[in-house]
Design an enzyme around this catalytic site. Structure first.
Site, PDB file in Angstrom:
ATOM      1  N   ARG A  51     -14.865  12.918  -1.748  1.00 38.80           N
ATOM      2  CA  ARG A  51     -14.506  12.372  -3.066  1.00 38.80           C
ATOM      3  C   ARG A  51     -15.749  12.276  -3.966  1.00 38.80           C
ATOM      4  O   ARG A  51     -15.652  12.427  -5.176  1.00 38.80           O
ATOM      5  CB  ARG A  51     -13.814  11.019  -2.928  1.00 38.80           C
ATOM      6  CG  ARG A  51     -12.593  11.081  -2.009  1.00 38.80           C
ATOM      7  CD  ARG A  51     -11.329  10.567  -2.638  1.00 38.80           C
ATOM      8  NE  ARG A  51     -10.205  10.764  -1.718  1.00 38.80           N
ATOM      9  CZ  ARG A  51      -9.347  11.771  -1.782  1.00 38.80           C
ATOM     10  NH1 ARG A  51      -9.436  12.674  -2.738  1.00 38.80           N
ATOM     11  NH2 ARG A  51      -8.368  11.885  -0.904  1.00 38.80           N
ATOM     12  N   SER A  89       0.873  -1.181   0.000  1.00 36.99           N
ATOM     13  CA  SER A  89       0.000   0.000   0.000  1.00 36.99           C
ATOM     14  C   SER A  89       0.908   1.229   0.000  1.00 36.99           C
ATOM     15  O   SER A  89       2.132   1.092   0.034  1.00 36.99           O
ATOM     16  CB  SER A  89      -0.896  -0.006   1.234  1.00 36.99           C
ATOM     17  OG  SER A  89      -0.098  -0.022   2.395  1.00 36.99           O
ATOM     18  N   ASP A 116      -8.665   5.509  -3.693  1.00 33.37           N
ATOM     19  CA  ASP A 116      -9.403   6.767  -3.490  1.00 33.37           C
ATOM     20  C   ASP A 116      -9.846   7.400  -4.810  1.00 33.37           C
ATOM     21  O   ASP A 116     -10.657   8.330  -4.818  1.00 33.37           O
ATOM     22  CB  ASP A 116      -8.542   7.773  -2.715  1.00 33.37           C
ATOM     23  CG  ASP A 116      -8.283   7.298  -1.291  1.00 33.37           C
ATOM     24  OD1 ASP A 116      -9.043   6.457  -0.794  1.00 33.37           O
ATOM     25  OD2 ASP A 116      -7.306   7.779  -0.681  1.00 33.37           O
TER      26      ASP A 116
HETATM   27  C1  S3P Z   1      -4.615   6.525   3.519  1.00 35.27           C
HETATM   28  C2  S3P Z   1      -4.798   5.197   3.253  1.00 35.27           C
HETATM   29  C3  S3P Z   1      -5.981   4.655   2.555  1.00 35.27           C
HETATM   30  C4  S3P Z   1      -6.731   5.751   1.836  1.00 35.27           C
HETATM   31  C5  S3P Z   1      -6.933   6.957   2.700  1.00 35.27           C
HETATM   32  C6  S3P Z   1      -5.592   7.540   3.097  1.00 35.27           C
HETATM   33  C7  S3P Z   1      -3.410   6.953   4.239  1.00 35.27           C
HETATM   34  O1  S3P Z   1      -6.860   4.078   3.507  1.00 35.27           O
HETATM   35  O2  S3P Z   1      -7.967   5.260   1.361  1.00 35.27           O
HETATM   36  O3  S3P Z   1      -7.667   7.948   2.017  1.00 35.27           O
HETATM   37  O4  S3P Z   1      -3.083   8.156   4.221  1.00 35.27           O
HETATM   38  O5  S3P Z   1      -2.750   6.085   4.819  1.00 35.27           O
HETATM   39  P1  S3P Z   1      -6.647   2.580   4.086  1.00 35.27           P
HETATM   40  O6  S3P Z   1      -5.414   2.566   4.904  1.00 35.27           O
HETATM   41  O7  S3P Z   1      -7.878   2.318   4.910  1.00 35.27           O
HETATM   42  O8  S3P Z   1      -6.554   1.678   2.891  1.00 35.27           O
END
Ligand code: S3P
Length: 463
Positions: A419, A223, A346
Site C-alpha cells: 500500500r 468491519s 487500508d
Molecule cells: C482484511 C481485514 C483488515 C484489512 C486487511 C484485510 C480482511 O484487517 O486491513 O487488509 O480481508 O479481512 P484486520 O482484520 O486486521 O482489521
C-alpha cells in the site's frame, strides 16, 4: 484495463513511469514523473478480501465452483497454495482473461493434513482465516509466513480460538507466527471482539462452522462483512443484527457458489485519490465493489469536496458493485475518526496523500491498527511523505496533515509494503521532478498490474 488509451511505449524517453530492475528482484525501483493529464478507464483486479473468502469457503463446500476475476496478487495466491497443500483441487483456467479458478470442493472432510508447513507469505488474511478453520479440523497444521507477517500480532487470534477449546500456540509466548495447531472439536463462544478486525471475526466464524454449539460475536464497530455475506449465500445459518453476528454450526455441507469477484475498492483508492488531486484528470473505474463496510474512502473524499460520481449500481453474488467516475477536484482538509476507520483502514495511506494536497488541516484518529499492518503505516506514511515535502505529525493512533505544501520528488521507499508503494506513486504524480520508489515490487501483494494500469492512465502528452 480497457484499451481506450494508448499505452505509453515503455522505452519512450518521456515515459512517466520508468522501470529499473536491479540484479535482485527485491531491489526493484520505479521512477515516477508528474504528467500533464491523467485519464483512463480502469477495470480493477478482483477484491482481495472477497477472493480469499471465495476460495476458502468453496473449498469447504461440496461440488464445483468457478471464481472469475480472482484477486491475482501474491496474498490470494498464498491462500490458493495453502488450500492445495490441504488437499483441495483448485485448477486455474488460464484461457480466461483474467484467469479464473475452478474449485472442486469435497466438503469439510475433504481437507487433509498437510505434508509440510503451510506458508501464508505476507498475507495475514490467509494466516488468520486458515488458523481459525484449521483449529477445528482433526489434524496437525503449522502455518508460517514472511518476516513481516511473523512480526504481526497473532495473540488476538489465539486467545478467542483457545476459548473455543482450540489447541493452538505461537512463537514468542503465543504472540507471533509460526502457529502450531493440533485440530480438535471446538465449542461455540459468545465473544466481544476487542478491535473491529474482519480477519479475527472471520477466523472465529470459520472455527464456529464446525463447533458443537452456537457462536455469538459482538463487534465494537462493524468491519468488512464479506465472510457473512458469502456464508449466507452458501446456506450457513448466520444472522446479523447491528453489531452482533450469530452463527449455528453447519448441519450440512456448504453449497458451492460461482461468482465474479468485484473490483477491489482498496485498489480503486489509488486512482480515486490520483484523479481527485491531479489538476487535469478524469478516470472511470468499472465494476468496483462498493460494499458499505468498505466505502469509507468514498465518503471521506466526498466530504473533502471530491467530484466523484457513482453509476450503474447493482448486486452480484450478494455484493454491491458500481462504476465510479472521479475528476480533478479542489479538496479541503477534514477530521476522520471513529466508526468510519474500519471502513477505510487500508486506504488511509493514500488518503494521506489527498490530505497533503488539500487546503487546510486533516486529522486522522482512532487508527492505531495502522501500526500493525504490513509496515507501521503511521510511521512509514509520515516519514516517506515528509521526504517529499509534506508536513505530517504522527500521532499514536493517526496523524495530523497540514495540506497545501508543494511536494518535490526524491528517493523514497515502500518499506516492502504494497500500500505504501502505490501511495508513493500517487504522491509522485503531483510532485515536482522525479520520484524514485525503492522496493516498488511490493505492489504485487495485492495489485500486480498496478504500474501498467497507472502507465495507461497517464496521458501520452507528457512533455
Ligand atoms: C482484511 C481485514 C483488515 C484489512 C486487511 C484485510 C480482511 O484487517 O486491513 O487488509 O480481508 O479481512 P484486520 O482484520 O486486521 O482489521
Amino acid at each position: 484495463m480497457a484499451e481506450q488509451f494508448a499505452c505509453l511505449n515503455p522505452t519512450n524517453r518521456r515515459n512517466p513511469i520508468g522501470h529499473h530492475k536491479k540484479p535482485s528482484a527485491k531491489a526493484e525501483t520505479r521512477t515516477v514523473r508528474p504528467s500533464l493529464r491523467l485519464e483512463g478507464e480502469i477495470t480493477l483486479p478482483g477484491d482481495k478480501s472477497i477472493s480469499h473468502r471465495a476460495v476458502i469457503l468453496n473449498s469447504l463446500a461440496k461440488g464445483e465452483a468457478e471464481i472469475s476475476n480472482f484477486g491475482p496478487g501474491k496474498d490470494c495466491m498464498a491462500t490458493v497454495r495453502c488450500l492445495r497443500a490441504l488437499g483441495v483441487r483448485i485448477d486455474s483456467r488460464a484461457s480466461q482473461d483474467p484467469p479464473s479458478l475452478l474449485i472442486s470442493g469435497a466438503g469439510e472432510d475433504g481437507l487433509k493434513e498437510p505434508a509440510s508447513v503451510l506458508n501464508a507469505q505476507d498475507s495475514a488474511t490467509t494466516m488468520r482465516l486458515l488458523g481459525g478453520l484449521l483449529s477445528g479440523r482433526p489434524f496437525l497444521s503449522i502455518i508460517t509466513g514472511d518476516v513481516s507477517l511473523r512480526s504481526r500480532p497473532m495473540d488476538r487470534l489465539i486467545e478467542p480460538l483457545r476459548l473455543m477449546g482450540a489447541d493452538i500456540c505461537g512463537r514468542g509466548g503465543d504472540s507471533f507466527a509460526p502457529l502450531v495447531i493440533k485440530g480438535r472439536e471446538l465449542r461455540g463462544i459468545d465473544f466481544t471482539l476487542p478491535m473491529p478486525s474482519a480477519q479475527i471475526k472471520s477466523a472465529i466464524l470459520l472455527a464456529g462452522l464446525f463447533a458443537r454449539s452456537n457462536t455469538l460475536l459482538r463487534q465494537p464497530t462493524p468491519s468488512r462483512d464479506h465472510t457473512e455475506r458469502l456464508l449466507r449465500l452458501m446456506g450457513a445459518d448466520l444472522e446479523i443484527q447491528g453489531n452482533l453476528v450469530s452463527l449455528l454450526p453447519l448441519s450440512s455441507s456448504l453449497a458451492p457458489v460461482s461468482l465474479r469477484v468485484p473490483g477491489d475498492i482498496s485498489s480503486a483508492a489509488y486512482f480515486l485519490v490520483a484523479g481527485a488531486i491531479h489538476p487535469n484528470a478524469r478516470i472511470v473505474i468499472r465494476d468496483c465493489g462498493i460494499n458499505p463496510t468498505r466505502t469509507g474512502i468514498i465518503d471521506v473524499l466526498l466530504a473533502m469536496g471530491a467530484r466523484l460520481k457513482i453509476d450503474n449500481e447493482r448486486l452480484e453474488a450478494g455484493e454491491p458493485l458500481a462504476d465510479i467516475v472521479i475528476e480533478s477536484s479542489e479538496l479541503h482538509g477534514v477530521e476522520v475518526g471513529g466508526d468510519i476507520i474500519p471502513r477505510l483502514i487500508d486506504e488511509i495511506p493514500v488518503l494521506a496523500v489527498a490530505a497533503c494536497v488539500a487546503r487546510g488541516k486533516t486529522v486522522i484518529r482512532d487508527a492505531g491498527e495502522l501500526r500493525v499492518k504490513e509496515s507501521d503505516r503511521i510511521a512509514t506514511v509520515s516519514s516517506e511523505l515528509s521526504r517529499l515535502g509534506a508536513r505530517i505529525e504522527p500521532l499514536p493512533d493517526g496523524m495530523v496533515i497540514y495540506g497545501g505544501r508543494p511536494l518535490s520528488g526524491t528517493e523514497v521507499s515502500s518499506h516492502f509494503d504494497h500500500r505504501l508503494a502505490m501511495t508513493l506513486a500517487v504522491a509522485a504524480l503531483v510532485s515536482r521532478g522525479e520520484t524514485t520508489i525503492k522496493h516498488a515490487q511490493a505492489a504485487q501483494v495485492s495489485y500486480p498490474a498496478f504500474w501498467q494500469h497507472m502507465q495507461q492512465a497517464l496521458s501520452v502528452d507528457n512533455s
